[in-house]
Design a protein around this motif. Structure first.
Motif, PDB file in Angstrom:
ATOM      1  N   GLN A 149       0.807  -1.222   0.000  1.00 18.07           N
ATOM      2  CA  GLN A 149       0.000   0.000   0.000  1.00 18.07           C
ATOM      3  C   GLN A 149       0.842   1.276   0.000  1.00 18.07           C
ATOM      4  OE1 GLN A 149      -3.022  -0.212   3.170  1.00 18.07           O
ATOM      5  NE2 GLN A 149      -2.589  -2.400   3.270  1.00 18.07           N
ATOM      6  N   TYR A 150       2.118   1.165   0.358  1.00 14.12           N
ATOM      7  CA  TYR A 150       2.929   2.354   0.623  1.00 14.12           C
ATOM      8  C   TYR A 150       3.961   2.631  -0.468  1.00 14.12           C
ATOM      9  CZ  TYR A 150       1.046   2.651   5.329  1.00 14.12           C
ATOM     10  OH  TYR A 150       0.195   2.797   6.398  1.00 14.12           O
ATOM     11  N   TYR A 160       1.233   3.002  -5.105  1.00 13.11           N
ATOM     12  CA  TYR A 160       0.857   1.645  -4.757  1.00 13.11           C
ATOM     13  C   TYR A 160       1.945   0.664  -5.188  1.00 13.11           C
ATOM     14  CZ  TYR A 160      -1.659  -2.734  -4.380  1.00 13.11           C
ATOM     15  OH  TYR A 160      -2.020  -4.004  -4.039  1.00 13.11           O
ATOM     16  N   LEU A 163       6.940   0.800  -2.238  1.00 13.67           N
ATOM     17  CA  LEU A 163       7.873   0.300  -1.227  1.00 13.67           C
ATOM     18  C   LEU A 163       8.260  -1.139  -1.519  1.00 13.67           C
ATOM     19  CD1 LEU A 163       9.443   0.640   1.356  1.00 13.67           C
ATOM     20  CD2 LEU A 163       7.354   0.192   2.659  1.00 13.67           C
ATOM     21  N   LYS A 201       9.187   1.775   7.153  1.00 14.31           N
ATOM     22  CA  LYS A 201       8.690   3.059   6.635  1.00 14.31           C
ATOM     23  C   LYS A 201       7.167   3.144   6.702  1.00 14.31           C
ATOM     24  CE  LYS A 201      12.205   4.985   3.628  1.00 14.31           C
ATOM     25  NZ  LYS A 201      12.524   5.442   2.249  1.00 14.31           N
ATOM     26  N   ILE A 202       6.496   2.018   6.754  1.00  8.58           N
ATOM     27  CA  ILE A 202       5.033   2.079   6.841  1.00  8.58           C
ATOM     28  C   ILE A 202       4.587   2.737   8.140  1.00  8.58           C
ATOM     29  CG2 ILE A 202       4.833   0.018   5.415  1.00  8.58           C
ATOM     30  CD1 ILE A 202       3.871  -1.475   7.903  1.00  8.58           C
ATOM     31  N   TYR A 205       4.747   6.944   7.632  1.00 12.56           N
ATOM     32  CA  TYR A 205       3.833   7.682   6.763  1.00 12.56           C
ATOM     33  C   TYR A 205       2.378   7.521   7.197  1.00 12.56           C
ATOM     34  CZ  TYR A 205       7.838   7.616   3.554  1.00 12.56           C
ATOM     35  OH  TYR A 205       9.074   7.752   2.991  1.00 12.56           O
ATOM     36  N   LYS A 206       1.620   8.587   7.044  1.00 11.08           N
ATOM     37  CA  LYS A 206       0.173   8.536   7.268  1.00 11.08           C
ATOM     38  C   LYS A 206      -0.496   8.361   5.917  1.00 11.08           C
ATOM     39  CE  LYS A 206      -3.718  11.005   9.362  1.00 11.08           C
ATOM     40  NZ  LYS A 206      -4.185   9.821  10.097  1.00 11.08           N
ATOM     41  N   LEU A 207      -1.216   7.274   5.759  1.00 13.37           N
ATOM     42  CA  LEU A 207      -1.848   6.928   4.486  1.00 13.37           C
ATOM     43  C   LEU A 207      -3.338   7.188   4.567  1.00 13.37           C
ATOM     44  CD1 LEU A 207      -0.788   5.517   1.808  1.00 13.37           C
ATOM     45  CD2 LEU A 207      -1.866   3.458   2.692  1.00 13.37           C
ATOM     46  N   VAL A 212      -0.073   9.031   0.669  1.00 21.05           N
ATOM     47  CA  VAL A 212       0.640   9.501   1.847  1.00 21.05           C
ATOM     48  C   VAL A 212       0.414  10.999   1.965  1.00 21.05           C
ATOM     49  CG1 VAL A 212       2.889   9.850   2.914  1.00 21.05           C
ATOM     50  CG2 VAL A 212       2.383   7.692   1.790  1.00 21.05           C
TER      51      VAL A 212
END
Length: 321
Positions: A149-150, A160, A163, A201-202, A205-207, A212
């Motif tokens: 997702q990140y 998408y 990462l 890193k997930i 970040y605010k998703l 992000v």
């Protein structure tokens, strides 16, 4: 996926749907205006709307609290400081009969996510050192449900799957380097570091709705490097692996040093060959990811927009033959 932005030309009147990712009111010489960031799967474009009406302010009161949102924009493109921006005539929600998913506007890495997971899992299985294999397998599966997702960075690899793509590339580059220096590099250690180096890193970040929108407080207080080093030690303890063993200490070092220098976020500098190699392949893939992102938005034969990461522009030119 929608990719309108790269095809825009100066002085072109358009009426298109975009993903509105930021909206601010600003004060200029001629009064208050909206400054916006519009996006599609190819990138972003800045937009401004002057001559604000009561209807505009009503829309602002609702929409700026619920970003990102799909909107319908009519405006005209203009040249602005070496880039194209958009002068907006009006901004509205899509009509109720128009069915549009936010996913149409989001960039995606050029990989098959399931194939990428399979390749990484097979790579973990190939690690011969049992302590490293157990730690890497356990930590990887802890993060796996969220990984695709990140993006790899806010300004780097695509959204998408970004990462996941970066980690896969780092592993593949590491395998190549190991083939070139087989007598110097320990494959198990370098591959283990390559798989784990950016997983945390997930937590940085605010998703929101697949985008992000900001970095978390945790990223500023702790950061993904220290978070992963902690995860390695705690996982080893859970698996009854001696936390003071050479495997655990070297794997922690791989993570803690992979940004290279203190000013780039590394608590320590690389001190073993595998750590040097991980730092260099990480930088290589990150920088080439930035270059690719720039070129995707640049017409053939033109110079790209300015990159803060690279501190320069890139020429998009193709050599025939």
């Amino acid at each position: 996926m929608r990719r309108v932005i790269p095809s825009l030309k100066v002085n072109e009147t358009i009426k298109e749907h975009f993903l509105l990712t930021s909206l601010q009111t600003k004060l200029g010489k001629n009064g208050t205006y909206f400054e916006m960031t519009l996006a599609d799967a190819s990138g972003e474009i800045k937009a401004r709307k002057w001559d604000l009406t009561e209807k505009d302010y009503q829309l602002y009161d609702v929409i700026h609290k619920e970003l990102p949102q799909v909107v319908l924009i009519k405006g005209i493109t203009r040249q602005f400081q070496q880039t194209i921006d958009l002068k907006v005539f009006y901004i509205v929600y899509p009509d109720e009969e128009t069915v549009i998913s936010i996913s149409e506007f989001l960039p995606a890495a050029p990989i098959d996510v399931e194939d990428a997971y399979l390749e990484l899992e097979e790579t973990i299985t190939s690690i011969r050192n049992e302590s490293l294999k157990k730690i890497v397998g356990e930590v990887f599966h802890l993060y796996k449900p969220f990984l695709a997702q990140y993006p790899a960075s806010i300004h780097g690899h695509q959204g998408y799957g970004g990462l996941l793509w970066h980690i896969l590339n780092t592993v593949r580059l590491s395998e190549t380097v190991i083939g070139l220096y087989p007598n110097m590099l320990n494959r198990d250690l370098l591959i283990s570091g390559a798989i784990l180096h950016d997983l945390a890193k997930i937590k940085d970040y605010k998703l929101e709705k697949g985008i992000v929108t900001k970095v978390t407080d945790r990223s500023k207080f702790v950061g993904h490097i220290v978070t992963m080093a902690h995860d390695i030690r705690e996982t080893a303890r859970m698996l009854n692996i001696d936390v003071n063993s050479i495997e655990v200490e070297l794997l922690e070092h791989m993570i803690l040093s992979h940004h290279g220098k203190g000013e780039y976020g590394s608590p320590v500098q690389p001190s073993v060959p595998e750590a040097f190699a991980l730092h260099l392949v990480d930088v290589l893939d990150t920088r080439l990811g930035v270059v690719q992102h720039l070129l995707e938005k640049t017409p053939q034969g033109e110079w790209s927009e300015w990159s803060k990461v690279l501190e320069k522009r890139i020429k998009k030119i193709r050599l025939e033959g």
